[in-house]
Design a protein around this motif. Sequence first.
Motif, PDB file in Angstrom:
ATOM      1  N   THR A 135       0.914  -1.199   0.070  1.00 12.04           N
ATOM      2  CA  THR A 135      -0.024  -0.246   0.075  1.00 12.04           C
ATOM      3  C   THR A 135       0.867   1.473   0.020  1.00 12.04           C
ATOM      4  OG1 THR A 135      -1.882  -1.101   1.097  1.00 12.04           O
ATOM      5  CG2 THR A 135      -1.922   1.253   1.227  1.00 12.04           C
ATOM      6  N   PRO A 136       1.117   1.849  -1.119  1.00 11.46           N
ATOM      7  CA  PRO A 136       1.953   3.087  -1.131  1.00 11.46           C
ATOM      8  C   PRO A 136       1.152   4.185  -0.174  1.00 11.46           C
ATOM      9  CG  PRO A 136       1.380   2.315  -3.523  1.00 11.46           C
ATOM     10  CD  PRO A 136       0.353   1.734  -2.308  1.00 11.46           C
ATOM     11  N   GLN A 137       2.088   5.132   0.075  1.00  7.53           N
ATOM     12  CA  GLN A 137       1.580   5.994   1.024  1.00  7.53           C
ATOM     13  C   GLN A 137       0.883   7.023   0.109  1.00  7.53           C
ATOM     14  OE1 GLN A 137       4.576   8.144   3.459  1.00  7.53           O
ATOM     15  NE2 GLN A 137       4.807   6.204   4.702  1.00  7.53           N
ATOM     16  N   ARG A 138      -0.026   7.858   0.701  1.00  2.59           N
ATOM     17  CA  ARG A 138      -1.018   8.898  -0.010  1.00  2.59           C
ATOM     18  C   ARG A 138      -0.049   9.665  -0.727  1.00  2.59           C
ATOM     19  NH1 ARG A 138      -6.327   8.736   1.050  1.00  2.59           N
ATOM     20  NH2 ARG A 138      -6.883   7.444   2.849  1.00  2.59           N
ATOM     21  N   ASP A 139      -0.471  10.102  -2.196  1.00  5.30           N
ATOM     22  CA  ASP A 139       0.483  10.661  -3.072  1.00  5.30           C
ATOM     23  C   ASP A 139      -0.586  11.273  -3.958  1.00  5.30           C
ATOM     24  OD1 ASP A 139       1.911  11.440  -5.271  1.00  5.30           O
ATOM     25  OD2 ASP A 139       3.474   9.829  -4.590  1.00  5.30           O
ATOM     26  N   ASP A 140      -0.273  12.635  -4.416  1.00  8.63           N
ATOM     27  CA  ASP A 140      -1.355  13.390  -5.277  1.00  8.63           C
ATOM     28  C   ASP A 140      -1.222  12.841  -6.623  1.00  8.63           C
ATOM     29  OD1 ASP A 140      -2.247  15.149  -3.202  1.00  8.63           O
ATOM     30  OD2 ASP A 140      -1.161  16.565  -3.713  1.00  8.63           O
ATOM     31  N   ASP A 141       0.241  12.301  -6.941  1.00  4.92           N
ATOM     32  CA  ASP A 141       0.257  11.533  -8.186  1.00  4.92           C
ATOM     33  C   ASP A 141      -0.284  10.622  -8.518  1.00  4.92           C
ATOM     34  OD1 ASP A 141       2.195  13.597  -9.206  1.00  4.92           O
ATOM     35  OD2 ASP A 141       4.012  12.648  -7.966  1.00  4.92           O
ATOM     36  N   LEU A 142      -0.818   9.584  -7.367  1.00  7.39           N
ATOM     37  CA  LEU A 142      -1.433   8.543  -7.364  1.00  7.39           C
ATOM     38  C   LEU A 142      -2.864   8.700  -7.030  1.00  7.39           C
ATOM     39  CD1 LEU A 142       1.213   6.105  -5.818  1.00  7.39           C
ATOM     40  CD2 LEU A 142       0.955   6.666  -7.998  1.00  7.39           C
ATOM     41  N   ARG A 143      -3.447   9.796  -7.176  1.00  6.25           N
ATOM     42  CA  ARG A 143      -4.672  10.158  -6.339  1.00  6.25           C
ATOM     43  C   ARG A 143      -5.816   9.303  -7.256  1.00  6.25           C
ATOM     44  NH1 ARG A 143      -3.116  14.545  -8.655  1.00  6.25           N
ATOM     45  NH2 ARG A 143      -4.445  15.466 -10.050  1.00  6.25           N
ATOM     46  N   THR A 144      -5.671   8.987  -8.579  1.00  5.21           N
ATOM     47  CA  THR A 144      -6.630   8.407  -9.330  1.00  5.21           C
ATOM     48  C   THR A 144      -6.129   6.914  -9.728  1.00  5.21           C
ATOM     49  OG1 THR A 144      -5.785   9.013 -11.360  1.00  5.21           O
ATOM     50  CG2 THR A 144      -7.418  10.551 -10.378  1.00  5.21           C
ATOM     51  N   VAL A 145      -5.227   6.448  -9.058  1.00  5.93           N
ATOM     52  CA  VAL A 145      -4.903   5.145  -9.468  1.00  5.93           C
ATOM     53  C   VAL A 145      -5.286   4.036  -8.219  1.00  5.93           C
ATOM     54  CG1 VAL A 145      -2.848   3.549  -9.486  1.00  5.93           C
ATOM     55  CG2 VAL A 145      -2.562   5.857 -10.305  1.00  5.93           C
ATOM     56  N   ASP A 146      -6.251   3.118  -8.843  1.00  7.38           N
ATOM     57  CA  ASP A 146      -6.966   2.307  -8.007  1.00  7.38           C
ATOM     58  C   ASP A 146      -6.024   1.079  -7.903  1.00  7.38           C
ATOM     59  OD1 ASP A 146      -8.879   1.175  -6.658  1.00  7.38           O
ATOM     60  OD2 ASP A 146     -10.476   1.685  -7.943  1.00  7.38           O
ATOM     61  N   ALA A 147      -6.597  -0.031  -7.109  1.00  6.27           N
ATOM     62  CA  ALA A 147      -5.748  -1.234  -7.102  1.00  6.27           C
ATOM     63  C   ALA A 147      -5.457  -1.809  -8.237  1.00  6.27           C
ATOM     64  CB  ALA A 147      -6.772  -2.375  -6.268  1.00  6.27           C
ATOM     65  N   PHE A 148      -4.236  -2.446  -8.250  1.00  7.59           N
ATOM     66  CA  PHE A 148      -3.715  -3.348  -9.408  1.00  7.59           C
ATOM     67  C   PHE A 148      -2.907  -4.327  -8.962  1.00  7.59           C
ATOM     68  CE2 PHE A 148      -0.466  -0.421  -8.875  1.00  7.59           C
ATOM     69  CZ  PHE A 148       0.725  -0.519  -9.323  1.00  7.59           C
ATOM     70  N   SER A 149      -2.334  -5.327 -10.050  1.00  8.95           N
ATOM     71  CA  SER A 149      -1.934  -6.487  -9.447  1.00  8.95           C
ATOM     72  C   SER A 149      -0.843  -7.040 -10.432  1.00  8.95           C
ATOM     73  CB  SER A 149      -2.810  -7.552  -8.816  1.00  8.95           C
ATOM     74  OG  SER A 149      -3.644  -7.944 -10.081  1.00  8.95           O
ATOM     75  N   THR A 150       0.026  -7.624 -10.499  1.00  6.39           N
ATOM     76  CA  THR A 150       1.055  -8.585 -11.138  1.00  6.39           C
ATOM     77  C   THR A 150       1.444  -9.844 -10.792  1.00  6.39           C
ATOM     78  OG1 THR A 150       2.885  -8.007 -12.871  1.00  6.39           O
ATOM     79  CG2 THR A 150       3.100  -7.226 -10.605  1.00  6.39           C
ATOM     80  N   SER A 151       1.675 -10.796 -11.782  1.00  6.18           N
ATOM     81  CA  SER A 151       2.333 -12.115 -11.559  1.00  6.18           C
ATOM     82  C   SER A 151       3.479 -12.133 -12.249  1.00  6.18           C
ATOM     83  CB  SER A 151       1.300 -13.294 -11.771  1.00  6.18           C
ATOM     84  OG  SER A 151       0.887 -13.011 -13.383  1.00  6.18           O
TER      85      SER A 151
END
Length: 398
Positions: free
Chosen positions: A199-215
């Motif tokens: 869980t990244p810390q709150r960040d204005d650059d990421l404010r519209t980025v929702d959850a994601f994943s990768t394998s």
Amino acid sequence: MTDHTTPSPFTTSTTARRPGAPQPSPAAVHEAFDPARLTQARMLAAMTKRHLADLLGVTPAAVSQYEMGATTPRTDLLPRLAEALAVPLAFFLAGRPYARLDPSAAHFRSLRSTRAYQRAKAIALTEQAWELTYALEKRIQLPPVDLPGFAGGEVHPGTELSAEPAAAARELRSAWGLGSGPITHLVRRLEAQGIVVFTPQRDDDLRTVDAFSTSRLPRPVIVLTPNRTDDVYRHRFSAAHELGHLILHGEANPGDLDQEREADKFAAEFLTPRASIGPDLPARADLPALARLRETWGVSVHSLLYRCRELGMLSDSAASRAYQRLHALREQPGFAPEPLTGYPGEQPALLRQAFTLAGDTGLTITQLARELAWTVPQVRRVLGHDDQRPVLRLLTQA
């Protein structure tokens, strides 16, 4: 939904710690410059090539040449480059473990609402989460990867579940011994299966980025961003949704809307199995009854209404009216979002607990920062360590 802190699943390894190296000279960095690290640092700074070029007094084409490895920044530019991107000079040295992740290989939930630079920053942070995991795993034995279908799995190598989402959810519950009832401490359970939850810390650059994943990394990674809403129920569903992607779409190219629907179906069945939740659901849109079920099953009333509709217990018109009533109650007790801070078992702890155990062998954040060639604050951020120092606030009188 009750919650409490779960015990640590880690054991200490006998691997010895290597001391951090001193900062290299610009000449040494010039000789061993890694173009990929420049790209990663620029993504972490959410900076365009043009902006970086302006700070350095070069052309955007020159920055492109640096990142492609066609040319290397002059020795006198390297300290300015490190300062502009807020990384140590050693960050640009080749030779450190680096699992590069292509943004196209990550399952983003909100492609339309995020810009390319925002996804790039999220990906770069995920790469750093893996680097930190790798550094800690040299010292601490982390839980083995138990994820059917994951190529690097250590418990069920080569085993795949059903391609049908609901069936896969039931099969995974069985494989993990979760029974058929509510799942408590979902995030901690994912970590106990060897999945890195970050869980990244709150960040204005990421404010519209929702959850994601990768394998596509040596360990499967789920990223749960905190910027969209502070609601434990949405957080849990996002985690289960991304688990669905890891199970169903590990080798598929992300971005398909059908994949998002399949991940939702997986999450609904994984969190609220039809055979178990069905008898508990009211025969009509009884919102107070659903609010009580919310506490038991750890899913939102909105999700439970959708489940009622999906199971044929509500007509489309009745569900529509129920959604309208629910919207009017969204700030009332039993319906309002519940902050994640009240549920430690739904917050990632793998990296923090691993570092704590490694600290028993003498590892410090400063040493870890030197090994990774990061700043100390960045190590704290990726670990999820809040700065405990009191904040000095100066009041001025107009």
